[in-house]
Design an enzyme around this catalytic site. Sequence first.
Site: not given
Length: 210
Positions: A82-84, A90
């Site tokens: 889950n890339h921030t 991202t």
Amino acid sequence: MKDLKKIYPRSGDYQTVYLQNVITNPHIEVGDYTIYNDFVNDPTLFEQNNVLYHYPINHDKLQIGKFCSIACGAKFLFNSANHTMNSLSTYPFPLFFEEWKLSKKDVTKSWDNKGNIIVGNDVWIGYETVILAGVTIGDGAIIGARSVVTKDVPPYTIVAGVPAKEVRKRFDESIIAELLQIKWWNWPKEKIAQNIEAIQLGKIIQISEK
Ligand SMILES: CC(C)(COP(=O)(O)OP(=O)(O)OC[C@H]1O[C@@H](n2cnc3c(N)ncnc32)[C@H](O)[C@@H]1OP(=O)(O)O)[C@@H](O)C(=O)NCCC(=O)NCCS
């Protein structure tokens, strides 16, 4: 007594394993008799092929109950996937800390942590299902083939699709309540063996009277 070390439950079938006996990662916990079948890859490589983006630095856990059936290619996608999205980009800058002269200890800021994946007991997970971080699947649930499970699944509920939505409950609410009270999966092996016919025939009264 169950042979606690046995990997292959069926003679001559090397595509199906008792999952708990091939797990080495302390962050993965699997209950007795839960099986994983894989006819594409070696099923003993479940941790490597099916539990993805699961880095020790996050301390996130995969917990799977007893008597689950996990079909070929089911995947558990953990938090590092889950890339921030709390950032303007991202792009995982903190992961490439050397390039950007950032602090190594901030690596986990690359992704959003949605939590553990918890699967109950007697859950059937269909072919090539994807289960995302933070999801809890209740006892007795069924996940349809190629579903993407993004939200919690209540006990004894069939879900399917992308994203997975409820198809129907498996039983009436009263039977579900009784099954959740009986918790047959916690019985001693001998008692389960005595009740297999009743379980197979779906005779809740026969089970509860024993
Ligand atoms: C989910 C499942 C158990 C449902 O079985 P069922 O109760 O007989 O369901 P039905 O065929 O009556 O379908 C009910 C609805 O769900 C939909 N549906 C069923 N399976 C689906 C799936 N995998 N993905 C998306 N939708 C699905 C159907 O299209 C139908 O939709 P509708 O009500 O809009 O017409 C089954 O379809 C399935 O996916 N089984 C998993 C098989 C598998 O992966 N086995 C691996 C070996 S163990």
